[in-house]
Design a protein around this motif. Structure first.
Motif, PDB file in Angstrom:
ATOM      1  N   TYR A  37      10.006   9.724  -3.233  1.00  0.00           N
ATOM      2  CA  TYR A  37       9.025   8.932  -4.000  1.00  0.00           C
ATOM      3  C   TYR A  37       9.566   8.579  -5.385  1.00  0.00           C
ATOM      4  O   TYR A  37      10.080   9.441  -6.100  1.00  0.00           O
ATOM      5  N   ILE A  38       9.441   7.329  -5.753  1.00  0.00           N
ATOM      6  CA  ILE A  38       9.900   6.844  -7.063  1.00  0.00           C
ATOM      7  C   ILE A  38       8.679   6.655  -7.943  1.00  0.00           C
ATOM      8  O   ILE A  38       7.759   5.910  -7.610  1.00  0.00           O
ATOM      9  N   GLN A  39       8.689   7.319  -9.090  1.00  0.00           N
ATOM     10  CA  GLN A  39       7.554   7.330 -10.010  1.00  0.00           C
ATOM     11  C   GLN A  39       7.920   6.542 -11.271  1.00  0.00           C
ATOM     12  O   GLN A  39       8.857   6.911 -11.966  1.00  0.00           O
ATOM     13  N   HIS A  40       7.176   5.476 -11.558  1.00  0.00           N
ATOM     14  CA  HIS A  40       7.424   4.657 -12.749  1.00  0.00           C
ATOM     15  C   HIS A  40       6.438   4.947 -13.866  1.00  0.00           C
ATOM     16  O   HIS A  40       6.511   4.324 -14.928  1.00  0.00           O
ATOM     17  N   SER A  41       5.492   5.851 -13.666  1.00  0.00           N
ATOM     18  CA  SER A  41       4.467   6.136 -14.666  1.00  0.00           C
ATOM     19  C   SER A  41       5.042   6.886 -15.862  1.00  0.00           C
ATOM     20  O   SER A  41       5.806   7.836 -15.703  1.00  0.00           O
ATOM     21  N   VAL A  78      -4.988  -0.444  -6.570  1.00  0.00           N
ATOM     22  CA  VAL A  78      -6.341   0.100  -6.571  1.00  0.00           C
ATOM     23  C   VAL A  78      -6.769   0.345  -8.020  1.00  0.00           C
ATOM     24  O   VAL A  78      -6.017   0.890  -8.824  1.00  0.00           O
ATOM     25  N   HIS A  79      -7.952  -0.151  -8.342  1.00  0.00           N
ATOM     26  CA  HIS A  79      -8.561   0.025  -9.663  1.00  0.00           C
ATOM     27  C   HIS A  79      -9.494   1.210  -9.544  1.00  0.00           C
ATOM     28  O   HIS A  79     -10.387   1.212  -8.690  1.00  0.00           O
ATOM     29  N   ASP A  95      -3.498   1.365 -10.215  1.00  0.00           N
ATOM     30  CA  ASP A  95      -2.327   1.989  -9.598  1.00  0.00           C
ATOM     31  C   ASP A  95      -1.729   1.012  -8.607  1.00  0.00           C
ATOM     32  O   ASP A  95      -2.432   0.462  -7.755  1.00  0.00           O
ATOM     33  N   ILE A  96      -0.428   0.800  -8.726  1.00  0.00           N
ATOM     34  CA  ILE A  96       0.297  -0.122  -7.861  1.00  0.00           C
ATOM     35  C   ILE A  96       1.234   0.723  -7.008  1.00  0.00           C
ATOM     36  O   ILE A  96       2.040   1.491  -7.543  1.00  0.00           O
ATOM     37  N   LEU A  97       1.104   0.608  -5.712  1.00  0.00           N
ATOM     38  CA  LEU A  97       1.892   1.430  -4.802  1.00  0.00           C
ATOM     39  C   LEU A  97       2.642   0.563  -3.809  1.00  0.00           C
ATOM     40  O   LEU A  97       2.098  -0.421  -3.304  1.00  0.00           O
ATOM     41  N   ARG A  98       3.878   0.954  -3.555  1.00  0.00           N
ATOM     42  CA  ARG A  98       4.660   0.296  -2.509  1.00  0.00           C
ATOM     43  C   ARG A  98       4.699   1.238  -1.310  1.00  0.00           C
ATOM     44  O   ARG A  98       4.955   2.438  -1.454  1.00  0.00           O
ATOM     45  N   ILE A  99       4.432   0.678  -0.145  1.00  0.00           N
ATOM     46  CA  ILE A  99       4.350   1.455   1.085  1.00  0.00           C
ATOM     47  C   ILE A  99       5.454   0.997   2.026  1.00  0.00           C
ATOM     48  O   ILE A  99       5.707  -0.206   2.168  1.00  0.00           O
ATOM     49  N   GLN A 100       6.094   1.991   2.632  1.00  0.00           N
ATOM     50  CA  GLN A 100       7.144   1.683   3.601  1.00  0.00           C
ATOM     51  C   GLN A 100       6.976   2.628   4.791  1.00  0.00           C
ATOM     52  O   GLN A 100       6.893   3.850   4.607  1.00  0.00           O
ATOM     53  N   LEU A 104       3.797   6.385   1.071  1.00  0.00           N
ATOM     54  CA  LEU A 104       3.913   5.884  -0.304  1.00  0.00           C
ATOM     55  C   LEU A 104       5.318   6.178  -0.808  1.00  0.00           C
ATOM     56  O   LEU A 104       5.755   7.333  -0.832  1.00  0.00           O
ATOM     57  N   VAL A 105       6.028   5.132  -1.235  1.00  0.00           N
ATOM     58  CA  VAL A 105       7.420   5.308  -1.663  1.00  0.00           C
ATOM     59  C   VAL A 105       7.653   4.994  -3.138  1.00  0.00           C
ATOM     60  O   VAL A 105       8.677   5.407  -3.690  1.00  0.00           O
ATOM     61  N   GLU A 106       6.719   4.270  -3.770  1.00  0.00           N
ATOM     62  CA  GLU A 106       6.935   3.886  -5.174  1.00  0.00           C
ATOM     63  C   GLU A 106       5.595   3.639  -5.848  1.00  0.00           C
ATOM     64  O   GLU A 106       4.650   3.201  -5.201  1.00  0.00           O
ATOM     65  N   HIS A 107       5.540   3.925  -7.167  1.00  0.00           N
ATOM     66  CA  HIS A 107       4.275   3.838  -7.909  1.00  0.00           C
ATOM     67  C   HIS A 107       4.485   3.378  -9.344  1.00  0.00           C
ATOM     68  O   HIS A 107       5.415   3.804 -10.016  1.00  0.00           O
ATOM     69  N   TRP A 108       3.593   2.495  -9.777  1.00  0.00           N
ATOM     70  CA  TRP A 108       3.466   2.069 -11.163  1.00  0.00           C
ATOM     71  C   TRP A 108       1.992   2.193 -11.524  1.00  0.00           C
ATOM     72  O   TRP A 108       1.135   2.162 -10.650  1.00  0.00           O
ATOM     73  N   ASP A 109       1.671   2.283 -12.814  1.00  0.00           N
ATOM     74  CA  ASP A 109       0.264   2.271 -13.198  1.00  0.00           C
ATOM     75  C   ASP A 109       0.064   1.629 -14.560  1.00  0.00           C
ATOM     76  O   ASP A 109       0.990   1.507 -15.354  1.00  0.00           O
ATOM     77  N   VAL A 110      -1.150   1.182 -14.750  1.00  0.00           N
ATOM     78  CA  VAL A 110      -1.621   0.682 -16.047  1.00  0.00           C
ATOM     79  C   VAL A 110      -2.889   1.481 -16.319  1.00  0.00           C
ATOM     80  O   VAL A 110      -3.821   1.461 -15.518  1.00  0.00           O
TER      81      VAL A 110
END
Length: 139
Positions: A37-41, A78-79, A95-100, A104-110
């Motif tokens: 899992y790649i975490q960008h938060s 998802v808000h 939360d922005i998630l990439r699924i493969q 869940l393989v990758e995540h960004w958030d605001v």
């Protein structure tokens, strides 16, 4: 009628978030998050372990409430609202998630603090139809 990829991905994200944030079931949560899992938060240490360790460090009163959810291709946004984690204000997050391959393989958030009615210039709640009460968020 079969569900679309986007419908499956939205369901996956909602199940994953409920399993980890609300149920705190780390063993079951492992099936939703990739070992790579790649975490960008900016708020979370790298990888699945960083996320799980963060949740383990939070009070058991942590609650996640999903709101609007959209999906396009391999991405889901998802808000939602995070509350009960010990901060002075709830967090409203996109939360922005990439699924493969169904994981869940990758995540960004605001993330931003949830405003009370008194703090809000717009006088429109940031999440749902009501503002947080003084019991759920100090003013």
């Amino acid at each position: 009628m079969s569900r679309t990829k986007q419908e499956k991905n939205k369901e996956l994200v909602l199940e994953a978030f409920d399993t980890l944030f609300n149920k705190r079931d780390y063993v079951s949560a492992e099936r939703y998050w990739s070992a790579d899992y790649i975490q960008h938060s900016a708020h979370i240490a790298p990888g699945r372990e960083g996320l799980f360790n963060l949740i383990k460090s939070l009070p058991p009163t942590l609650k996640y409430e999903p709101g609007t959810i959209v999906a396009e291709g391999d991405f889901v946004i998802v808000h939602g609202r995070f509350s009960g984690f010990g901060a002075p204000a709830n967090w409203i997050a996109a939360d922005i998630l990439r699924i493969q391959n169904g994981i869940l393989v990758e995540h960004w958030d605001v993330i931003q603090d949830e405003a009370t009615e008194e703090q809000s210039t717009s006088k429109a709640p940031m999440f749902g139809d009501t503002f947080p009460t003084s019991g759920s968020q100090p003013t």
